[in-house]
Enzyme design. Structure first.
Site, mmCIF file in Angstrom:
data_model
loop_
_atom_site.group_PDB
_atom_site.id
_atom_site.type_symbol
_atom_site.label_atom_id
_atom_site.label_comp_id
_atom_site.label_asym_id
_atom_site.label_seq_id
_atom_site.Cartn_x
_atom_site.Cartn_y
_atom_site.Cartn_z
ATOM 1 N N GLY A 1 0.867 -1.179 0.000
ATOM 2 C CA GLY A 1 0.000 0.000 0.000
ATOM 3 C C GLY A 1 0.900 1.224 0.000
ATOM 4 O O GLY A 1 1.495 1.595 -1.003
ATOM 5 N N SER B 1 1.080 7.840 10.495
ATOM 6 C CA SER B 1 1.597 7.679 9.124
ATOM 7 C C SER B 1 0.535 7.985 8.078
ATOM 8 O O SER B 1 0.730 7.683 6.904
ATOM 9 C CB SER B 1 2.062 6.235 8.938
ATOM 10 O OG SER B 1 0.968 5.347 9.171
ATOM 11 N N GLU C 1 -0.431 10.293 6.277
ATOM 12 C CA GLU C 1 -0.089 11.021 5.049
ATOM 13 C C GLU C 1 0.285 10.060 3.926
ATOM 14 O O GLU C 1 0.156 10.383 2.757
ATOM 15 C CB GLU C 1 1.133 11.910 5.285
ATOM 16 C CG GLU C 1 0.903 13.107 6.140
ATOM 17 C CD GLU C 1 2.248 13.757 6.433
ATOM 18 O OE1 GLU C 1 2.518 14.792 5.826
ATOM 19 O OE2 GLU C 1 3.019 13.221 7.243
ATOM 20 N N SER D 1 0.238 6.135 4.438
ATOM 21 C CA SER D 1 -0.184 4.724 4.547
ATOM 22 C C SER D 1 -1.582 4.554 3.954
ATOM 23 O O SER D 1 -2.345 5.506 3.811
ATOM 24 C CB SER D 1 -0.131 4.253 6.006
ATOM 25 O OG SER D 1 -0.924 5.073 6.830
ATOM 26 N N THR E 1 -2.387 -4.681 8.881
ATOM 27 C CA THR E 1 -1.472 -4.611 10.037
ATOM 28 C C THR E 1 -2.214 -4.373 11.362
ATOM 29 O O THR E 1 -1.574 -4.217 12.392
ATOM 30 C CB THR E 1 -0.459 -3.457 9.862
ATOM 31 O OG1 THR E 1 -1.184 -2.237 9.697
ATOM 32 C CG2 THR E 1 0.448 -3.677 8.656
ATOM 33 N N GLU F 1 -1.108 -9.286 7.264
ATOM 34 C CA GLU F 1 0.203 -8.800 6.805
ATOM 35 C C GLU F 1 0.597 -9.329 5.432
ATOM 36 O O GLU F 1 1.748 -9.713 5.193
ATOM 37 C CB GLU F 1 1.284 -9.125 7.849
ATOM 38 C CG GLU F 1 1.037 -8.437 9.180
ATOM 39 C CD GLU F 1 2.181 -8.545 10.179
ATOM 40 O OE1 GLU F 1 3.262 -9.005 9.804
ATOM 41 O OE2 GLU F 1 1.979 -8.151 11.342
ATOM 42 N N TYR G 1 4.785 3.750 23.708
ATOM 43 C CA TYR G 1 5.565 3.954 22.496
ATOM 44 C C TYR G 1 6.947 4.468 22.904
ATOM 45 O O TYR G 1 7.038 5.482 23.595
ATOM 46 C CB TYR G 1 4.821 5.005 21.666
ATOM 47 C CG TYR G 1 5.209 5.102 20.234
ATOM 48 C CD1 TYR G 1 4.502 4.404 19.265
ATOM 49 C CD2 TYR G 1 6.266 5.888 19.831
ATOM 50 C CE1 TYR G 1 4.842 4.501 17.919
ATOM 51 C CE2 TYR G 1 6.615 5.987 18.494
ATOM 52 C CZ TYR G 1 5.889 5.287 17.552
ATOM 53 O OH TYR G 1 6.227 5.381 16.222
HETATM 54 C C1 LIG Z 1 6.413 7.489 10.858
HETATM 55 C C2 LIG Z 1 5.491 6.319 11.049
HETATM 56 C C3 LIG Z 1 4.399 6.456 11.872
HETATM 57 C C4 LIG Z 1 3.526 5.379 12.055
HETATM 58 N N1 LIG Z 1 2.439 5.541 12.861
HETATM 59 C C5 LIG Z 1 1.561 4.537 13.005
HETATM 60 C C6 LIG Z 1 0.383 4.707 13.805
HETATM 61 O O1 LIG Z 1 0.149 5.763 14.378
HETATM 62 N N2 LIG Z 1 -0.479 3.658 13.906
HETATM 63 C C7 LIG Z 1 -0.253 2.479 13.251
HETATM 64 O O2 LIG Z 1 -1.066 1.576 13.363
HETATM 65 N N3 LIG Z 1 0.868 2.291 12.512
HETATM 66 C C8 LIG Z 1 1.760 3.284 12.357
HETATM 67 N N4 LIG Z 1 2.876 3.092 11.581
HETATM 68 C C9 LIG Z 1 3.102 1.819 10.909
HETATM 69 C C10 LIG Z 1 2.496 1.742 9.476
HETATM 70 O O3 LIG Z 1 2.231 3.029 8.983
HETATM 71 C C11 LIG Z 1 1.217 0.925 9.523
HETATM 72 O O4 LIG Z 1 1.573 -0.416 9.746
HETATM 73 C C12 LIG Z 1 0.332 1.036 8.287
HETATM 74 O O5 LIG Z 1 -0.890 0.411 8.589
HETATM 75 C C13 LIG Z 1 0.909 0.389 7.048
HETATM 76 O O6 LIG Z 1 0.131 0.769 5.947
HETATM 77 P P1 LIG Z 1 0.769 0.830 4.476
HETATM 78 O O7 LIG Z 1 -0.295 1.121 3.522
HETATM 79 O O8 LIG Z 1 1.949 1.719 4.465
HETATM 80 O O9 LIG Z 1 1.225 -0.700 4.325
HETATM 81 P P2 LIG Z 1 2.526 -1.280 3.653
HETATM 82 O O10 LIG Z 1 3.728 -0.799 4.392
HETATM 83 O O11 LIG Z 1 2.493 -1.067 2.206
HETATM 84 O O12 LIG Z 1 2.312 -2.835 3.968
HETATM 85 C C14 LIG Z 1 2.282 -3.310 5.287
HETATM 86 C C15 LIG Z 1 1.850 -4.781 5.278
HETATM 87 O O13 LIG Z 1 0.496 -4.860 4.839
HETATM 88 C C16 LIG Z 1 0.401 -5.636 3.659
HETATM 89 N N5 LIG Z 1 -0.591 -4.989 2.796
HETATM 90 C C17 LIG Z 1 -0.621 -3.705 2.387
HETATM 91 N N6 LIG Z 1 -1.713 -3.478 1.636
HETATM 92 C C18 LIG Z 1 -2.371 -4.652 1.558
HETATM 93 C C19 LIG Z 1 -3.563 -5.079 0.902
HETATM 94 N N7 LIG Z 1 -4.315 -4.244 0.186
HETATM 95 N N8 LIG Z 1 -3.927 -6.381 1.031
HETATM 96 C C20 LIG Z 1 -3.201 -7.236 1.770
HETATM 97 N N9 LIG Z 1 -2.075 -6.891 2.407
HETATM 98 C C21 LIG Z 1 -1.668 -5.623 2.296
HETATM 99 C C22 LIG Z 1 1.790 -5.662 3.070
HETATM 100 O O14 LIG Z 1 2.001 -6.818 2.291
HETATM 101 C C23 LIG Z 1 2.646 -5.645 4.323
HETATM 102 O O15 LIG Z 1 2.754 -6.916 4.866
HETATM 103 C C24 LIG Z 1 3.778 4.147 11.403
HETATM 104 C C25 LIG Z 1 4.889 4.020 10.563
HETATM 105 C C26 LIG Z 1 5.739 5.087 10.388
HETATM 106 C C27 LIG Z 1 6.929 4.925 9.484
#
Ligand SMILES: Cc1cc2nc3c(=O)[nH]c(=O)nc-3n(C[C@H](O)[C@H](O)[C@H](O)COP(=O)(O)OP(=O)(O)OC[C@H]3O[C@@H](n4cnc5c(N)ncnc54)[C@H](O)[C@@H]3O)c2cc1C
Length: 588
Positions: free
Chosen positions: A165, A233, A235, A237, A245, A297, A507
């Site tokens: 994503g 995240s 902006e 994610s 996740t 995941e 955290y």
């Molecule tokens: C600065 C920062 C701040 C963050 N803050 C938070 C927070 O406040 N709360 C929080 O929960 N997390 C937070 N995170 C962690 C992260 O943003 C989350 O885990 C978020 O949900 C991941 O979404 P993504 O779209 O970036 O997924 P990705 O990084 O693209 O993927 C994550 C996982 O999900 C799977 N995936 C993605 N899309 C799909 C789909 N459509 N179908 C099946 N599997 C899929 C991928 O294969 C991978 O295993 C943070 C990370 C950072 C770097």
């Protein structure tokens, strides 16, 4: 905070033109030393952009030991000619081309989708290197039907699929397993970014899973609605990533975590589409299938469409802050607020180190960024005299709802705070805390420029263990840093970010200057692993919202019983017997 749209069509705009390929966030936004020797924040996207933070450099010098002449800058460009040749599967390519879906084997497209945002991934990229195994090609489905065709082509031709994503994972979840000899196709979901329908009567919206958080909230806001799901995240994610996740947003006290918002979801698996045949608020029909999709995941299938609860935009939003004599008083207050079920949309308690760090981020400007300490001074000497600045800590609050209920909630919360020695420190300080949420993520890259490795990690823990866990983990970090030969002061700081009836999410931030250490990433990992060991020994969990990925797989056997691991594996074996979704996350 001003939040510009990432763009509904990130790929067509070329993601790397807008976002960094080797660091966090937008290309134009970063903490940087200016010609006068102070740290400023560049760009124009955030409230902090263009401002100088005169206290930040002295804070980094005294707290972590940076020296501006001891630099460790990232390479400016990466040599993509060294990227391994893609392993292509002709039959699969042919089938995919026939569907009309876009496919790319461009090296930069592969590189930016080969990683998430763990320290080890970023450290490698900054050196101009990449993992031995990266995706062989990227596929861009346009809708649910494309995904159905894509998964069946992958099954037919035995191709490994990894959904992506926003790529913001911090668990190595997107890293390709090194021993994967099949073609790896990373499935970029960001073209699936539409709100398919909104049902204002039942307050539901069906949304494609690739939509990026800020786009979703902006499009819903245009209709007077919101999901209220705001992970830090958001902006960058995506909705599918949140479901995959089990993400948690800062305003979960009003809106719920992602599992509370989710009413219906479709996941395309090698066995077929997994979904419920109705859209009801709750049902008793055996184990809840959504619970297998949430937190999967990317190991079971691709989440394509999600139906979420939506709510009208809140009528009233108010910030607040409370200062406490020490962390223990703050924790006791948050506990009582949670038990009385009067928590505001967001309540976060920062420890003393983080409170001081917040001061260091004060820009040379008035208004919202006026110093907490300065603003508090009068108040401080008169009313809270006796608080020790080296122990005091602060909670920031965000209330949302209608004006009457917000006013009532404020009254109750501040009354409870007073019982625990807490005093209101004003709306401005609270607002400032939340404003900094999105820019703090840019700081790690700045630290890396000055030989500092840092990372955040989190856990959930019962209330009666919160204060002990925080203290013990910080002690263990200091101890392990000495073992690893860290010669400079170590930063270890924490905050309580989410509260529940039965416990809280804590955290941590951890960082140290690695000068003199041959392998800084492994030294860092040893410290984080020691901290995780301490967390588990203190009754904490493997993760509250980041997930397991590959980074924390080793702790799964301490997290659930062998029968639990067996259950996870048997679901995987049924839905995906050939391991098409072969990212290798959660369990081996
Ligand atoms: C600065 C920062 C701040 C963050 N803050 C938070 C927070 O406040 N709360 C929080 O929960 N997390 C937070 N995170 C962690 C992260 O943003 C989350 O885990 C978020 O949900 C991941 O979404 P993504 O779209 O970036 O997924 P990705 O990084 O693209 O993927 C994550 C996982 O999900 C799977 N995936 C993605 N899309 C799909 C789909 N459509 N179908 C099946 N599997 C899929 C991928 O294969 C991978 O295993 C943070 C990370 C950072 C770097």
């Amino acid at each position: 905070e001003k939040m510009e749209m990432v763009n509904h069509d990130l790929k067509l705009l070329q993601r790397e033109e807008l976002l960094k390929w080797g660091g966090w966030g937008y290309n134009d936004s970063m903490f940087k030393l200016n010609e006068k020797g102070s740290i400023c924040f560049t760009g124009s996207r955030y409230k902090l952009s263009g401002l100088v933070m005169p206290e930040l450099r002295p804070w980094m010098e005294s707290t972590i030991g940076i020296h501006v002449k001891q630099r460790s800058e990232a390479v400016a460009e990466i040599d993509l000619s060294k990227m391994p040749k893609p392993i292509l599967n002709e039959g699969f390519m042919k089938d995919v081309h026939q569907t009309g879906m876009e496919v790319s084997s461009d090296s930069m497209d592969r590189l930016v989708r080969s990683h998430g945002h763990t320290l080890e991934e970023l450290f490698l990229l900054r050196k101009g290197e990449f993992n031995a195994r990266v995706p062989d090609l990227i596929v861009f489905p346009r809708n649910h039907d494309d995904v159905v065709k894509l998964v069946s082509a992958a099954v037919r031709h035995n191709v490994c699929l990894i959904p992506i994503g926003g790529g913001t994972t911090v668990t190595l979840a997107l890293a390709c397993p090194e021993n994967e000899s099949r073609c790896i196709a990373t499935v970029d979901m960001t073209q699936m970014n539409q709100i398919l329908w909104v049902d204002e009567k039942n307050l539901l919206a069906r949304i494609e899973a690739g939509i990026i958080g800020q786009d979703l909230e902006r499009d819903l806001a245009a209709m007077g609605l919101c999901t209220g799901h705001e992970p830090d995240s958001m902006e960058f994610s995506s909705l599918g990533g949140w479901v995959a996740t089990r993400a948690s947003g800062m305003k979960k006290n009003v809106y719920g975590n992602i599992e509370d918002l989710l009413v219906h979801v479709k996941m395309v698996t090698p066995r077929g589409v997994l979904e419920k045949n109705c859209m009801v608020p709750r049902m008793s029909a055996g184990p809840d299938l959504h619970q297998f999709i949430l937190g999967s995941e990317g190991t079971l299938g691709i989440i394509t469409e999600v139906t979420l609860r939506v709510r009208p935009l809140p009528e009233c939003q108010r910030y607040g802050s409370i200062v406490f004599p020490d962390f223990k008083h703050g924790v006791d207050c948050l506990r009582e607020i949670a038990l009385k079920r009067c928590a505001p949309a967001s309540i976060r308690l920062m420890d003393n180190e983080q409170f001081r760090f917040g001061q260091a981020l004060k820009p040379q400007a008035d208004g919202i960024f006026s110093s907490f300490i300065d603003g508090m001074k009068k108040f401080y000497v008169t009313k809270i005299k006796g608080y020790d600045p080296s122990h005091m800590c602060v909670a920031t609050l965000l209330f949302e709802g209608d004006a009457v209920s917000v006013a009532q909630q404020e009254k109750v919360v501040y009354e409870i705070a007073a019982k625990h020695g807490g005093m209101s420190a004003g709306e401005e300080n609270g607002q400032r805390g939340y404003m900094l949420t999105f820019v703090i993520a840019y700081l790690r890259d700045c630290g890396l420029d000055y030989e500092v490795v840092s990372e955040s990690f989190e856990t959930s823990v019962p209330w009666d263990r919160v204060a002990d866990l925080c203290r013990n983990v910080k002690d263990r970090i200091q101890h392990e840093c000495k073992n690893q030969g860290v010669r400079y002061p170590t930063l270890s700081t924490c905050r309580v970010t989410q509260t529940y009836d039965a416990g809280a999410c804590v955290y941590f931030y951890l960082g140290f200057k690695y000068r003199g250490i041959a392998d800084p990433v492994n030294a860092y990992l040893a410290v984080e692993n020691a901290a995780r060991d301490e967390i588990l020994s203190n009754g904490g969990s493997i993760s509250h919202h980041h997930g397991v990925g590959k980074l924390r797989k080793q702790y799964m056997s301490r997290t659930v019983t062998p029968a639990g691991i067996g259950t996870v594996k048997s679901v995987k074996e049924y839905l995906d017997p050939r391991n098409i979704f072969g990212s290798g996350n959660i369990v081996d």
